[in-house]
Design a protein around this motif. Structure first.
Motif, short mmCIF file in Angstrom:
data_model
loop_
_atom_site.label_atom_id
_atom_site.label_comp_id
_atom_site.label_asym_id
_atom_site.label_seq_id
_atom_site.Cartn_x
_atom_site.Cartn_y
_atom_site.Cartn_z
N SER A 16 -15.49 5.74 -7.01
CA SER A 16 -14.83 6.99 -6.65
C SER A 16 -15.65 7.73 -5.61
O SER A 16 -16.82 8.05 -5.85
CB SER A 16 -14.64 7.87 -7.90
N ASP A 40 0.81 -1.22 0.00
CA ASP A 40 0.00 0.00 0.00
C ASP A 40 0.84 1.27 0.00
O ASP A 40 0.32 2.35 -0.29
CB ASP A 40 -0.93 0.01 1.22
N ARG A 56 -13.46 0.05 -8.05
CA ARG A 56 -13.69 1.04 -9.09
C ARG A 56 -14.84 1.97 -8.73
O ARG A 56 -15.70 2.32 -9.53
CB ARG A 56 -13.97 0.35 -10.44
N TRP A 84 -11.02 2.72 -4.87
CA TRP A 84 -11.06 2.80 -6.33
C TRP A 84 -10.37 1.60 -6.96
O TRP A 84 -10.87 1.00 -7.91
CB TRP A 84 -10.40 4.10 -6.79
N GLU A 85 -9.22 1.22 -6.40
CA GLU A 85 -8.49 0.09 -6.95
C GLU A 85 -9.21 -1.23 -6.72
O GLU A 85 -9.14 -2.14 -7.55
CB GLU A 85 -7.09 0.04 -6.34
N GLN A 133 -8.31 5.90 -2.46
CA GLN A 133 -7.58 5.28 -3.56
C GLN A 133 -7.71 3.77 -3.50
O GLN A 133 -7.87 3.10 -4.53
CB GLN A 133 -6.11 5.69 -3.48
N TRP A 134 -7.66 3.21 -2.29
CA TRP A 134 -7.81 1.76 -2.12
C TRP A 134 -9.19 1.30 -2.58
O TRP A 134 -9.32 0.25 -3.23
CB TRP A 134 -7.59 1.42 -0.65
#
Length: 352
Positions: free
Chosen positions: A127, A106, A125, A121-122, A118-119
Motif C-alpha cells: 500500500s 483494469d 499487496r 496493491w493487487e 490499486q494495481w
C-alpha cells in the motif's frame, strides 16, 4: 572511562580556524572552532562548552573529522524513512505505464496515480499513497504529457518510410521547383472551433467540483493554420467551411509569409480539399503530402495548446464571436515564435 580519541595529525589549530572563517555552513564553522581548541591544547570539556554540546557529541565530531576531514562536519541530508517499494516493485509501474492499461481488465483507458496504487496493491499487496507513487514515477523520468493524436488505422511503416524518403523529396524540390532558393518547411492543418466547445482541466481546491460553461449550439468556424517551426512563423485564415475555395485562400496567405528568397515545402495530410485538381498552388509553394492517416503533423499539437489556453471553457454568442476569438488566439500565437518552435519541432524534419 576510555581514553580520548586523538585527532588526525594533518591539521592544526590555525588551519581549522582559517577554514571556519571561510565556511558557508554555520554548524561546520562552530565544530571546526571547537576542534581547533582541542588542537591548541584545550580540554574536551572546554570544546563542549564552546560548541554548546555534550562530550559525547564532541567525540562524534572527532570521529567524523578523522574519517572525512572538514567535510565530515557538514550535516548531510537525512535519508528519511526506508522506501516501501523494493527494486522489483519500483520497476513494475514503469512497465505498466509503458504497456498501458488493458481496459477490460483494469477498467480504465489511461493510468491515474490512484489506479497505479490499486494495481500495486493487487499485484504485490503493497500500500502506497498517491504522493509517494508520484515521487517514484517522477524519479524514473515519467511526466504527465499531452499525447499526440494518432489515427487508429495508421500504418507505422508508411510513417517511417515517409521520414526516411522525405530528405530526398526535399532535395529534389530544392533542385527543381525551388530554383536554387533556400527551403522553408511548413506544416498545415485545420481545426473546427464551435459553440459546442471543449471543457479542459482547471485549477481548483482538492475535493471540489469545478464547473465550466458548456454550450449545446452548433455554430462553428474553421481555423486554417500553417507554421514554419524552424523560423517560428505562422499563417492562418478563419473560414466558415473546409473546401477547395478556402484552401486556395489559405495557400495564398501562406505564400505572403514565405520570404522572397525562399521556397516553401508545405507538409499536410491528404484531405480532399488538399489534393483537389482545382487547387491553385502559388509558385513559391510545393505540397508534400503525408501518408494516409499519419500523425506526424505538429499543427495538431498546436490546436491542443490553443484550446487548452485560449479557446476552451467559453460561450460563443454567434459565428462572428467565434471568428473574433479564433483570430485573437492566432494573433497571440504569432507573438510567441519560441512557442511555435517548441511545439512544432520534429527531429526528423530538422535537417531540411
Amino acid at each position: 572511562m576510555g581514553a580520548a580519541i586523538s585527532l588526525r595529525a594533518d591539521f592544526d589549530a590555525e588551519g581549522l580556524r582559517r577554514l571556519a572563517r571561510k565556511s558557508k555552513h554555520a554548524a561546520q564553522a562552530r565544530r571546526l572552532l571547537a576542534l581547533a581548541l582541542i588542537y591548541g591544547g584545550g580540554s574536551r570539556s572546554n570544546a563542549a562548552r564552546l560548541g554548546n554540546v555534550t562530550l559525547q557529541i564532541v567525540r562524534d565530531w572527532v570521529l567524523r573529522f578523522n574519517a572525512n576531514g572538514p567535510d565530515g562536519l557538514i550535516d548531510g541530508k537525512s535519508p528519511g524513512p526506508k522506501s516501501r517499494l523494493n527494486d522489483a516493485q519500483r520497476t513494475a509501474p514503469a512497465r505498466a505505464i509503458e504497456q498501458g492499461p488493458t481496459p477490460y481488465l483494469d477498467g480504465v483507458v489511461r493510468w491515474r496515480l490512484c489506479d497505479l496504487a490499486q494495481w500495486l496493491w493487487e499485484a504485490f499487496r503493497v500500500s502506497v499513497s498517491e504522493q509517494t507513487l508520484s515521487r517514484e514515477v517522477r524519479a524514473m523520468g515519467y511526466r504527465k504529457l499531452a499525447a499526440r493524436p494518432k489515427h487508429h488505422a495508421q500504418d507505422p511503416q508508411a510513417s517511417e518510410a515517409f521520414k526516411k524518403t522525405s530528405p530526398a523529396a526535399v532535395a529534389q524540390i530544392a533542385n527543381g521547383a525551388a530554383q536554387g532558393k533556400r527551403i522553408e518547411i511548413w506544416f498545415q492543418d485545420e481545426a473546427r472551433i464551435g459553440q459546442k466547445n471543449k471543457i479542459t482541466r482547471r485549477w481548483a481546491k482538492r475535493g471540489s467540483r469545478p464547473s465550466a460553461p458548456h454550450d449545446q449550439r452548433t455554430r462553428s468556424a474553421y481555423i486554417f493554420g500553417a507554421i514554419c517551426p524552424k523560423l517560428g512563423k505562422a499563417a492562418a485564415l478563419v473560414m466558415p467551411w473546409c473546401d477547395t475555395y478556402a484552401m486556395n485562400k489559405h495557400l495564398a496567405e501562406i505564400s505572403h509569409h514565405v520570404a522572397d528568397d525562399a521556397h516553401a515545402i508545405l507538409v499536410m495530410d491528404q484531405a480532399g480539399w488538399h489534393m483537389s485538381n482545382n487547387l491553385v498552388v502559388p509558385d513559391n509553394i510545393t505540397i508534400l503530402p503525408l501518408p494516409p492517416k499519419s500523425s506526424e503533423n505538429p499543427v495538431k499539437n498546436l490546436w491542443l495548446f490553443m484550446r487548452e489556453n485560449w479557446l476552451s471553457n467559453r460561450i460563443f454568442k454567434s459565428y462572428d464571436n467565434i471568428v473574433d476569438h479564433c483570430c485573437d488566439a492566432w494573433r497571440k500565437l504569432e507573438t510567441q515564435p519560441l512557442r511555435i518552435m517548441s511545439i512544432g519541432r520534429r527531429d526528423w524534419a530538422n535537417g531540411f
